[in-house]
Design an enzyme around this catalytic site. Structure first.
Site, PDB file in Angstrom:
ATOM      1  N   LYS A 281       4.618 -11.302  10.072  1.00  0.00           N
ATOM      2  CA  LYS A 281       3.863 -10.505   9.087  1.00  0.00           C
ATOM      3  C   LYS A 281       3.917 -12.098   8.391  1.00  0.00           C
ATOM      4  CE  LYS A 281       2.823  -7.494   5.589  1.00  0.00           C
ATOM      5  NZ  LYS A 281       2.351  -5.884   5.358  1.00  0.00           N
TER       6      LYS A 281
ATOM      7  N   ARG B 133       0.715  -0.946  -0.116  1.00  0.00           N
ATOM      8  CA  ARG B 133      -0.041   0.021   0.003  1.00  0.00           C
ATOM      9  C   ARG B 133       0.823   1.400  -0.048  1.00  0.00           C
ATOM     10  NH1 ARG B 133      -3.018   0.171   5.348  1.00  0.00           N
ATOM     11  NH2 ARG B 133      -0.850  -0.807   5.791  1.00  0.00           N
TER      12      ARG B 133
ATOM     13  N   ARG C  55       0.334  -1.957  21.133  1.00  0.00           N
ATOM     14  CA  ARG C  55       1.270  -2.350  21.805  1.00  0.00           C
ATOM     15  C   ARG C  55       1.794  -2.755  23.384  1.00  0.00           C
ATOM     16  NH1 ARG C  55      -0.741   2.508  24.669  1.00  0.00           N
ATOM     17  NH2 ARG C  55      -3.061   2.474  24.393  1.00  0.00           N
TER      18      ARG C  55
HETATM   19  C1  BT5 Z   1       0.768  -5.021   2.022  1.00  0.00           C
HETATM   20  O1  BT5 Z   1       1.273  -4.022   1.896  1.00  0.00           O
HETATM   21  O2  BT5 Z   1       0.906  -6.083   2.380  1.00  0.00           O
HETATM   22  C2  BT5 Z   1       0.672  -5.058   0.645  1.00  0.00           C
HETATM   23  C3  BT5 Z   1       1.302  -6.722  -0.076  1.00  0.00           C
HETATM   24  C4  BT5 Z   1       0.480  -7.617  -1.194  1.00  0.00           C
HETATM   25  C5  BT5 Z   1       1.321  -7.786  -1.875  1.00  0.00           C
HETATM   26  C6  BT5 Z   1       0.772  -8.536  -3.194  1.00  0.00           C
HETATM   27  S1  BT5 Z   1       1.814 -10.082  -3.746  1.00  0.00           S
HETATM   28  C7  BT5 Z   1       1.261 -10.492  -5.133  1.00  0.00           C
HETATM   29  C8  BT5 Z   1      -0.113  -8.729  -5.369  1.00  0.00           C
HETATM   30  N1  BT5 Z   1       1.370  -7.940  -6.472  1.00  0.00           N
HETATM   31  C9  BT5 Z   1       1.622  -7.130  -6.033  1.00  0.00           C
HETATM   32  O3  BT5 Z   1       2.172  -5.692  -6.497  1.00  0.00           O
HETATM   33  N2  BT5 Z   1       1.042  -7.070  -4.960  1.00  0.00           N
HETATM   34  C10 BT5 Z   1       0.167  -7.667  -4.088  1.00  0.00           C
HETATM   35  P1  BT5 Z   1       2.139  -2.784   2.687  1.00  0.00           P
HETATM   36  O4  BT5 Z   1       0.732  -3.266   4.008  1.00  0.00           O
HETATM   37  O5  BT5 Z   1       1.683  -1.806   2.361  1.00  0.00           O
HETATM   38  O6  BT5 Z   1       3.111  -3.649   3.850  1.00  0.00           O
HETATM   39  C11 BT5 Z   1       4.102  -3.547   3.270  1.00  0.00           C
HETATM   40  C12 BT5 Z   1       5.526  -3.923   3.700  1.00  0.00           C
HETATM   41  O7  BT5 Z   1       5.040  -5.141   4.322  1.00  0.00           O
HETATM   42  C13 BT5 Z   1       7.121  -2.912   3.464  1.00  0.00           C
HETATM   43  O8  BT5 Z   1       7.220  -2.110   4.050  1.00  0.00           O
HETATM   44  C14 BT5 Z   1       7.648  -4.083   4.124  1.00  0.00           C
HETATM   45  O9  BT5 Z   1       7.581  -3.329   5.443  1.00  0.00           O
HETATM   46  C15 BT5 Z   1       6.154  -5.175   4.697  1.00  0.00           C
HETATM   47  N3  BT5 Z   1       7.317  -6.501   3.652  1.00  0.00           N
HETATM   48  C16 BT5 Z   1       7.533  -6.468   2.619  1.00  0.00           C
HETATM   49  N4  BT5 Z   1       7.657  -7.412   1.962  1.00  0.00           N
HETATM   50  C17 BT5 Z   1       7.391  -8.608   2.755  1.00  0.00           C
HETATM   51  C18 BT5 Z   1       7.471  -9.746   2.874  1.00  0.00           C
HETATM   52  N5  BT5 Z   1       7.407 -10.624   1.792  1.00  0.00           N
HETATM   53  N6  BT5 Z   1       6.330 -10.365   4.159  1.00  0.00           N
HETATM   54  C19 BT5 Z   1       6.420  -9.719   4.892  1.00  0.00           C
HETATM   55  N7  BT5 Z   1       6.313  -8.449   5.478  1.00  0.00           N
HETATM   56  C20 BT5 Z   1       6.804  -7.619   3.618  1.00  0.00           C
END
Ligand code: BT5
Length: 252
Positions: free
Chosen positions: A118, A48, A250
Site C-alpha cells: 500500500k 475509513r 487470495r
Molecule cells: C485509507 O483508509 O486508506 C484512507 C486514508 C486517507 C488518508 C488521507 S491523508 C490526508 C487526508 N486527511 C486524513 O485525515 N485522511 C486523508 P483505509 O482504507 O481505512 O485504510 C486504513 C488502513 O491503512 C489502516 O488501518 C492501516 O492498516 C493502513 N495504513 C495506515 N497508515 C498507513 C500509511 N501511512 N501507509 C500505508 N498504510 C497505512
C-alpha cells in the site's frame, strides 16, 4: 462547465490533526472548488470506518475540496476512484523514466499499491450541504520504519520503490495535474473513462478475492467495477454487488 484547476488555492500547514477536518471547516466557510490543504505531519490522520492513517513527516497528506453537481453515495464512491486513478497516473509519470518502473495498481475501493504494497489511501467524504472532500495520503519519502509495526509490513513509499528521493513540490504538482485532469473528465463524461482506466490498472479484477465488509464476508472472483463504482464479485455461484468493504487478493 470549465473544470477547476485543483490545488489552487493551496493552504500549506506544518502540523494538523487531519487535513480533512481543516478542509471541512473551509468548505463550511464557502471555500471554492479546488481549494486544497496539505500538511507536513498529521497527528490524527483518518482512514475509513474510524481507522487511523499514520502520517509522519515524509508523506503527502492533502485534502481537496470538490463541489460536484450532486453528493449522493455513488458520487463519493466514484470520486474516490477518480482519486485512485489520478494517484496511479501521477506515480506512473513520476517513475516513468526509471529503468525498471515499479508496478502501480489501483485497489478497489480506495487504495493505490506499488509493487504489491500500500502506497496511498483515499478518503472521500461528503461535507454537507454541497461539498465532497477528497483526502489523499501518499507515502512519498518516508521509510516503513516510520510507520507502526502492524502497518509497516503492508506499506511502502514511492521513494523506496523508485530508489531515490522524490521532490515533494514537484510530486504534488504532478498529482494535482492528474487530479484536475481526471476530475475534469468525470465532470464532462461521467464515470465511464475513469472506470475503464481503473479496470486497466486494477489489482483485483479477474483474481480470487476475499471481501470483508460491515455486513458481509465472502470469497470469490472479482469480476468488474460497475457504473456506480461498486465492485462485482462472483461468489458461490452468484454475483454479489459490493458497495463497501476491504478486498484482499487470495494467493492460493
Ligand atoms: C485509507 O483508509 O486508506 C484512507 C486514508 C486517507 C488518508 C488521507 S491523508 C490526508 C487526508 N486527511 C486524513 O485525515 N485522511 C486523508 P483505509 O482504507 O481505512 O485504510 C486504513 C488502513 O491503512 C489502516 O488501518 C492501516 O492498516 C493502513 N495504513 C495506515 N497508515 C498507513 C500509511 N501511512 N501507509 C500505508 N498504510 C497505512
Amino acid at each position: 462547465m470549465t473544470p477547476a484547476r485543483l490545488g489552487r488555492p493551496l493552504i500549506r500547514l506544518e502540523t494538523v490533526d487531519s487535513t480533512n477536518r481543516v478542509a471541512a471547516e473551509l468548505a463550511g466557510q464557502g471555500a471554492a472548488e479546488g481549494t486544497a490543504v496539505v500538511a507536513e505531519v498529521q497527528t490524527g490522520g483518518r482512514g475509513r470506518l474510524g481507522r487511523a492513517w499514520s502520517s509522519p513527516r515524509g508523506g503527502l497528506w492533502l485534502t481537496t475540496i470538490l463541489r460536484p453537481p450532486a453528493t449522493a453515495g455513488e458520487t463519493v464512491a466514484t470520486l474516490a476512484l477518480v482519486g485512485g486513478v489520478a494517484v496511479a497516473e501521477a506515480v506512473g509519470r513520476l517513475t516513468g523514466g526509471l529503468d525498471r518502473p515499479p508496478e502501480v495498481r489501483v485497489k478497489w475501493p480506495n487504495d493505490v499499491h506499488l509493487n504489491g504494497r500500500k502506497l496511498a489511501g483515499i478518503l472521500g467524504q461528503v461535507c454537507p450541504p454541497a461539498a465532497v472532500l477528497l483526502g489523499i495520503g501518499l507515502n512519498l519519502n518516508l521509510s516503513p520504519d516510520d510507520l507502526p509495526s502492524d502497518v509497516r509490513a503492508l506499506a511502502t513509499s514511492l521513494g523506496r520503490e523508485a530508489g531515490r528521493f522524490m521532490d515533494p513540490s514537484a510530486s504534488l504538482e504532478v498529482l494535482f495535474a492528474e487530479l484536475s485532469h481526471w476530475y475534469g473528465r468525470w465532470l464532462g463524461e461521467g464515470f465511464a473513462p475513469i472506470r475503464r482506466r481503473c479496470l486497466d490498472l486494477s489489482a483485483t479484477i479477474g483474481r480470487p478475492v476475499r471481501v470483508s465488509g460491515p455486513d458481509l464476508e465472502i470469497e470469490g472472483e472479482a469480476l468488474d467495477i460497475m457504473d456506480d463504482g461498486a465492485l462485482l464479485v462472483r461468489a458461490g455461484g452468484r454475483d454479489v454487488v459490493v458497495r463497501s468493504g476491504d478486498v484482499s487478493v487470495r494467493t492460493q
